[in-house]
Design an enzyme around this catalytic site. Sequence first.
Site, PDB file in Angstrom:
ATOM      1  N   THR A  39       0.915  -1.131   0.233  1.00  0.00           N
ATOM      2  CA  THR A  39       0.232   0.553  -0.347  1.00  0.00           C
ATOM      3  C   THR A  39       1.013   1.300   0.094  1.00  0.00           C
ATOM      4  O   THR A  39       0.159   1.943  -0.471  1.00  0.00           O
ATOM      5  CB  THR A  39      -1.037   0.368   1.085  1.00  0.00           C
ATOM      6  OG1 THR A  39      -1.692  -1.361   0.939  1.00  0.00           O
ATOM      7  CG2 THR A  39      -1.854   1.100   1.520  1.00  0.00           C
TER       8      THR A  39
ATOM      9  N   TYR B 175       4.241 -12.610   5.114  1.00  0.00           N
ATOM     10  CA  TYR B 175       3.760 -11.574   4.316  1.00  0.00           C
ATOM     11  C   TYR B 175       3.059 -12.589   2.752  1.00  0.00           C
ATOM     12  O   TYR B 175       4.203 -12.886   2.246  1.00  0.00           O
ATOM     13  CB  TYR B 175       3.686 -10.200   3.538  1.00  0.00           C
ATOM     14  CG  TYR B 175       2.725  -9.815   3.187  1.00  0.00           C
ATOM     15  CD1 TYR B 175       1.596  -9.728   2.531  1.00  0.00           C
ATOM     16  CD2 TYR B 175       3.217  -8.038   3.163  1.00  0.00           C
ATOM     17  CE1 TYR B 175       0.193  -8.993   2.468  1.00  0.00           C
ATOM     18  CE2 TYR B 175       2.326  -7.918   1.674  1.00  0.00           C
ATOM     19  CZ  TYR B 175       0.348  -8.235   1.915  1.00  0.00           C
ATOM     20  OH  TYR B 175       0.002  -7.042   1.138  1.00  0.00           O
TER      21      TYR B 175
ATOM     22  N   LYS C 199       1.388 -11.954   7.910  1.00  0.00           N
ATOM     23  CA  LYS C 199      -0.415 -11.503   7.330  1.00  0.00           C
ATOM     24  C   LYS C 199      -0.455 -12.331   6.670  1.00  0.00           C
ATOM     25  O   LYS C 199       0.299 -12.620   5.552  1.00  0.00           O
ATOM     26  CB  LYS C 199       0.622 -10.156   7.553  1.00  0.00           C
ATOM     27  CG  LYS C 199      -0.466  -9.018   6.678  1.00  0.00           C
ATOM     28  CD  LYS C 199       0.087  -8.118   5.934  1.00  0.00           C
ATOM     29  CE  LYS C 199      -1.044  -7.318   5.190  1.00  0.00           C
ATOM     30  NZ  LYS C 199      -0.732  -6.045   3.868  1.00  0.00           N
TER      31      LYS C 199
ATOM     32  N   ILE D 129      -3.536  -5.732   9.420  1.00  0.00           N
ATOM     33  CA  ILE D 129      -3.121  -5.185   8.841  1.00  0.00           C
ATOM     34  C   ILE D 129      -3.367  -4.424   7.686  1.00  0.00           C
ATOM     35  O   ILE D 129      -4.021  -5.175   7.003  1.00  0.00           O
ATOM     36  CB  ILE D 129      -1.397  -5.771   7.857  1.00  0.00           C
ATOM     37  CG1 ILE D 129      -1.086  -6.064   9.521  1.00  0.00           C
ATOM     38  CG2 ILE D 129      -0.221  -4.912   7.893  1.00  0.00           C
ATOM     39  CD1 ILE D 129       0.551  -6.773   8.876  1.00  0.00           C
TER      40      ILE D 129
END
Length: 293
Positions: A45, A133, A161, A204
């Site tokens: 992001t 992740y 995540k 997250i």
Amino acid sequence: MFTGSIVALITPMDDNGDVDRASLKSLIDYHVASGTAAIVSVGTTGESATLNHDEHVDVVMQTLELADGRIPVIAGTGANSTSEAISLTQRFNDTGVVGCLTVTPYYNRPMQEGLYQHFKAIAESTDLPQILYNVPSRTGCDMLPPTIARLAKIKNIVAVKEATGNLSRVSQIQVLVDDEDFILLSGDDASGLDFMQLGGKGVISVTANIAAREMVELCALAAQGNFAEGRRLNQRLMPLHQHLFVEANPIPVKWAAKRLGLMANDTMRLPMTPLTDPAKRIVEDALKSAGLL
């Protein structure tokens, strides 16, 4: 610091595509005031894909400086080359970051053993806590629960995540990981509350960029086991969870942050392009549904 509402922070840019330091400070101040648990700097992001290595480090270091100890900062350090990921991770040794978020290698699609060796090598190169992740929709690579369980045995790999949106992954990982301190975090806002009800410890979040207080409250309600109230809040936020992905992330959330006055511009670097007018109307309606406008 690795539980609750952790924001996947956008990287504000000026009209020239350079980091807008004033807006970055404004965003950080907003999250400090809202009670956000931590910031992930320069993850997906945060537009890691369009920042070069030195720019990537500079944004994280500016974030650390502007946070000034008021909120923990996690550095995004993923790469599809193990040596590059190690190099980036080591740039943050002794800087003040509290950990690193490292995405699975993208595009080259390694096998599960390759994923294990990749993350093992990164973890062994540093003392910084590591958050795995997994976001196969972005990377073309899915790290399976048995691989996560193997990696969880490494001392400084402390969390994952999970952004598959597949809620069965929570129980699959829990069954295989014998360390009760290993933290499961949702990387999918739309299923985040359900993820936490199954045993996840936080999100997250993309939504937290523009609804920070609401996401803090949602995670707190989940931690308290108050899922009835959590569902009422989540229902109000659901249009945001969904429509912040009406075009590729982070295009919609940057426009929304500008629309709410949280930063000056929604500038992005090519190949990312501005939010289209039809999508603006969709995001605007979602902001109204959430009570943000």
